[in-house]
Design a protein around this motif. Structure first.
Motif, PDB file in Angstrom:
ATOM      1  N   TRP A   1       0.723  -1.291  -0.019  1.00  0.00           N
ATOM      2  CA  TRP A   1      -0.113  -0.052   0.205  1.00  0.00           C
ATOM      3  C   TRP A   1       0.887   1.429  -0.059  1.00  0.00           C
ATOM      4  CZ3 TRP A   1      -1.146  -4.040   3.375  1.00  0.00           C
ATOM      5  CH2 TRP A   1      -2.323  -5.001   2.875  1.00  0.00           C
ATOM      6  N   LEU A   2       2.108   1.259   0.526  1.00  0.00           N
ATOM      7  CA  LEU A   2       2.939   2.419   0.825  1.00  0.00           C
ATOM      8  C   LEU A   2       3.478   2.573  -0.570  1.00  0.00           C
ATOM      9  CD1 LEU A   2       4.556   1.901   4.132  1.00  0.00           C
ATOM     10  CD2 LEU A   2       3.012   3.502   3.545  1.00  0.00           C
ATOM     11  N   SER A   3       3.640   1.557  -1.371  1.00  0.00           N
ATOM     12  CA  SER A   3       4.365   2.033  -2.822  1.00  0.00           C
ATOM     13  C   SER A   3       3.469   2.708  -3.521  1.00  0.00           C
ATOM     14  CB  SER A   3       4.732   0.412  -3.403  1.00  0.00           C
ATOM     15  OG  SER A   3       3.837  -0.345  -3.697  1.00  0.00           O
ATOM     16  N   LYS A   4       2.100   2.661  -3.336  1.00  0.00           N
ATOM     17  CA  LYS A   4       1.287   3.310  -4.338  1.00  0.00           C
ATOM     18  C   LYS A   4       0.998   4.717  -4.015  1.00  0.00           C
ATOM     19  CE  LYS A   4      -1.325  -0.833  -5.300  1.00  0.00           C
ATOM     20  NZ  LYS A   4      -2.558  -1.541  -4.891  1.00  0.00           N
ATOM     21  N   VAL A   5       1.586   5.303  -2.783  1.00  0.00           N
ATOM     22  CA  VAL A   5       1.618   6.575  -2.563  1.00  0.00           C
ATOM     23  C   VAL A   5       2.834   7.438  -3.233  1.00  0.00           C
ATOM     24  CG1 VAL A   5       2.167   8.480  -0.519  1.00  0.00           C
ATOM     25  CG2 VAL A   5       1.012   6.119   0.009  1.00  0.00           C
ATOM     26  N   PRO A   6       2.220   8.466  -4.014  1.00  0.00           N
ATOM     27  CA  PRO A   6       3.355   9.277  -4.791  1.00  0.00           C
ATOM     28  C   PRO A   6       4.517   9.708  -4.223  1.00  0.00           C
ATOM     29  CG  PRO A   6       1.307  10.467  -4.430  1.00  0.00           C
ATOM     30  CD  PRO A   6       1.035   9.266  -3.711  1.00  0.00           C
ATOM     31  N   PHE A   7       4.916   9.330  -2.938  1.00  0.00           N
ATOM     32  CA  PHE A   7       5.988   9.726  -2.144  1.00  0.00           C
ATOM     33  C   PHE A   7       7.212   9.454  -3.167  1.00  0.00           C
ATOM     34  CE2 PHE A   7       9.346   9.525   0.992  1.00  0.00           C
ATOM     35  CZ  PHE A   7       9.274  10.876   1.402  1.00  0.00           C
ATOM     36  N   GLY A   8       7.988  10.256  -3.376  1.00  0.00           N
ATOM     37  CA  GLY A   8       9.387  10.074  -4.072  1.00  0.00           C
ATOM     38  C   GLY A   8       9.111  10.564  -5.449  1.00  0.00           C
ATOM     39  N   ARG A   9       7.978  11.111  -5.795  1.00  0.00           N
ATOM     40  CA  ARG A   9       7.533  11.743  -7.167  1.00  0.00           C
ATOM     41  C   ARG A   9       7.144  13.015  -6.910  1.00  0.00           C
ATOM     42  NH1 ARG A   9       6.334   5.820  -7.987  1.00  0.00           N
ATOM     43  NH2 ARG A   9       4.334   6.759  -6.810  1.00  0.00           N
ATOM     44  N   LEU A  10       7.494  13.724  -5.579  1.00  0.00           N
ATOM     45  CA  LEU A  10       6.901  14.933  -5.717  1.00  0.00           C
ATOM     46  C   LEU A  10       7.586  16.216  -6.479  1.00  0.00           C
ATOM     47  CD1 LEU A  10       6.977  14.812  -1.437  1.00  0.00           C
ATOM     48  CD2 LEU A  10       4.943  14.603  -3.027  1.00  0.00           C
ATOM     49  N   PRO A  11       6.911  17.189  -6.527  1.00  0.00           N
ATOM     50  CA  PRO A  11       7.351  18.316  -7.421  1.00  0.00           C
ATOM     51  C   PRO A  11       8.709  18.793  -6.644  1.00  0.00           C
ATOM     52  CG  PRO A  11       5.000  18.738  -6.894  1.00  0.00           C
ATOM     53  CD  PRO A  11       5.447  17.680  -6.219  1.00  0.00           C
TER      54      PRO A  11
ATOM     55  N   ASP B   1      11.393  17.132  -6.805  1.00  0.00           N
ATOM     56  CA  ASP B   1      12.610  15.909  -6.925  1.00  0.00           C
ATOM     57  C   ASP B   1      13.119  16.086  -8.276  1.00  0.00           C
ATOM     58  OD1 ASP B   1      11.721  15.259  -4.241  1.00  0.00           O
ATOM     59  OD2 ASP B   1      10.217  13.733  -4.879  1.00  0.00           O
ATOM     60  N   ILE B   2      14.353  15.805  -8.301  1.00  0.00           N
ATOM     61  CA  ILE B   2      15.020  15.848  -9.621  1.00  0.00           C
ATOM     62  C   ILE B   2      15.122  14.539 -10.256  1.00  0.00           C
ATOM     63  CG2 ILE B   2      17.017  16.904 -10.967  1.00  0.00           C
ATOM     64  CD1 ILE B   2      17.189  18.856  -8.593  1.00  0.00           C
ATOM     65  N   VAL B   3      14.934  14.346 -11.299  1.00  0.00           N
ATOM     66  CA  VAL B   3      15.270  12.982 -12.191  1.00  0.00           C
ATOM     67  C   VAL B   3      15.869  13.387 -13.554  1.00  0.00           C
ATOM     68  CG1 VAL B   3      14.203  11.018 -13.382  1.00  0.00           C
ATOM     69  CG2 VAL B   3      13.061  11.861 -11.354  1.00  0.00           C
ATOM     70  N   ILE B   4      17.023  12.845 -13.454  1.00  0.00           N
ATOM     71  CA  ILE B   4      17.666  12.896 -14.806  1.00  0.00           C
ATOM     72  C   ILE B   4      17.894  11.363 -15.488  1.00  0.00           C
ATOM     73  CG2 ILE B   4      20.182  13.331 -15.736  1.00  0.00           C
ATOM     74  CD1 ILE B   4      20.643  14.692 -13.397  1.00  0.00           C
ATOM     75  N   ASP B   5      17.127  11.321 -16.616  1.00  0.00           N
ATOM     76  CA  ASP B   5      16.888  10.060 -17.261  1.00  0.00           C
ATOM     77  C   ASP B   5      17.489  10.317 -18.856  1.00  0.00           C
ATOM     78  OD1 ASP B   5      16.132   7.543 -17.737  1.00  0.00           O
ATOM     79  OD2 ASP B   5      14.189   7.778 -17.982  1.00  0.00           O
ATOM     80  N   LYS B   6      18.864   9.503 -18.833  1.00  0.00           N
ATOM     81  CA  LYS B   6      19.605   9.511 -20.268  1.00  0.00           C
ATOM     82  C   LYS B   6      19.600   8.073 -20.612  1.00  0.00           C
ATOM     83  CE  LYS B   6      22.105  13.761 -19.468  1.00  0.00           C
ATOM     84  NZ  LYS B   6      23.134  14.360 -19.676  1.00  0.00           N
ATOM     85  N   PRO B   7      19.821   7.690 -21.897  1.00  0.00           N
ATOM     86  CA  PRO B   7      19.758   6.407 -22.166  1.00  0.00           C
ATOM     87  C   PRO B   7      21.049   5.776 -21.477  1.00  0.00           C
ATOM     88  CG  PRO B   7      19.547   7.782 -24.164  1.00  0.00           C
ATOM     89  CD  PRO B   7      19.731   8.573 -22.962  1.00  0.00           C
ATOM     90  N   GLY B   8      20.940   4.864 -20.612  1.00  0.00           N
ATOM     91  CA  GLY B   8      21.723   3.863 -20.089  1.00  0.00           C
ATOM     92  C   GLY B   8      22.351   4.590 -18.830  1.00  0.00           C
ATOM     93  N   PHE B   9      21.519   5.575 -18.172  1.00  0.00           N
ATOM     94  CA  PHE B   9      21.927   6.222 -17.152  1.00  0.00           C
ATOM     95  C   PHE B   9      20.521   7.001 -16.607  1.00  0.00           C
ATOM     96  CE2 PHE B   9      23.144  10.228 -14.963  1.00  0.00           C
ATOM     97  CZ  PHE B   9      24.176   9.707 -14.071  1.00  0.00           C
ATOM     98  N   LYS B  10      20.403   6.700 -15.308  1.00  0.00           N
ATOM     99  CA  LYS B  10      19.447   7.344 -14.552  1.00  0.00           C
ATOM    100  C   LYS B  10      19.983   7.711 -12.963  1.00  0.00           C
ATOM    101  CE  LYS B  10      14.447   7.019 -13.488  1.00  0.00           C
ATOM    102  NZ  LYS B  10      12.984   6.120 -13.714  1.00  0.00           N
ATOM    103  N   MET B  11      19.293   9.051 -13.020  1.00  0.00           N
ATOM    104  CA  MET B  11      19.900   9.646 -11.535  1.00  0.00           C
ATOM    105  C   MET B  11      18.658  10.278 -10.834  1.00  0.00           C
ATOM    106  SD  MET B  11      22.957  11.846 -10.496  1.00  0.00           S
ATOM    107  CE  MET B  11      24.188  10.522 -10.520  1.00  0.00           C
ATOM    108  N   PHE B  12      18.509  10.105  -9.562  1.00  0.00           N
ATOM    109  CA  PHE B  12      17.386  10.583  -8.940  1.00  0.00           C
ATOM    110  C   PHE B  12      17.750  11.400  -7.595  1.00  0.00           C
ATOM    111  CE2 PHE B  12      13.787   9.863  -5.843  1.00  0.00           C
ATOM    112  CZ  PHE B  12      12.916  10.550  -6.497  1.00  0.00           C
ATOM    113  N   PHE B  13      17.414  12.708  -7.657  1.00  0.00           N
ATOM    114  CA  PHE B  13      17.684  13.411  -6.433  1.00  0.00           C
ATOM    115  C   PHE B  13      16.292  13.825  -5.573  1.00  0.00           C
ATOM    116  CE2 PHE B  13      20.984  14.361  -9.249  1.00  0.00           C
ATOM    117  CZ  PHE B  13      22.152  14.316  -8.408  1.00  0.00           C
ATOM    118  N   PRO B  14      15.880  13.020  -4.586  1.00  0.00           N
ATOM    119  CA  PRO B  14      14.462  13.164  -4.052  1.00  0.00           C
ATOM    120  C   PRO B  14      14.790  14.532  -2.842  1.00  0.00           C
ATOM    121  CG  PRO B  14      15.676  11.458  -2.830  1.00  0.00           C
ATOM    122  CD  PRO B  14      16.534  11.804  -4.280  1.00  0.00           C
ATOM    123  N   ILE B  15      15.075  15.641  -3.503  1.00  0.00           N
ATOM    124  CA  ILE B  15      15.200  16.888  -2.358  1.00  0.00           C
ATOM    125  C   ILE B  15      13.901  17.096  -1.720  1.00  0.00           C
ATOM    126  CG2 ILE B  15      15.665  19.215  -2.637  1.00  0.00           C
ATOM    127  CD1 ILE B  15      17.261  18.924  -5.134  1.00  0.00           C
TER     128      ILE B  15
END
Length: 66
Positions: free
Chosen positions: A21-31, A33-47
């Motif tokens: 149930w907790l995984s369905k909460v949109p926590f970690g995808r808040l406005p 939070d920075i996501v850098i998604d490039k081919p072969g590389f993904k970085m996530f900064f949950p500021i």
């Protein structure tokens, strides 16, 4: 210290039990939070998420001290 570790352990167990149930909460995808998604590389900064968690933990610790 023992009381804090016991409470932390119980919180981790409860989070594990309620994870489906907790995984369905949109926590970690808040406005903010920075996501850098490039081919072969993904970085996530949950500021924003970490600021929210820090504030919540500070509030809980403040309430326990009183």
């Amino acid at each position: 210290m023992q009381k804090t570790l016991i409470i932390l352990g119980v919180a981790i167990v409860l989070a594990g039990l309620f994870w489906p149930w907790l995984s369905k909460v949109p926590f970690g995808r808040l406005p903010g939070d920075i996501v850098i998604d490039k081919p072969g590389f993904k970085m996530f900064f949950p500021i924003t998420s970490m600021l929210l968690v820090s504030g919540l933990i500070s509030l809980i610790m403040w309430l326990f001290r009183k």
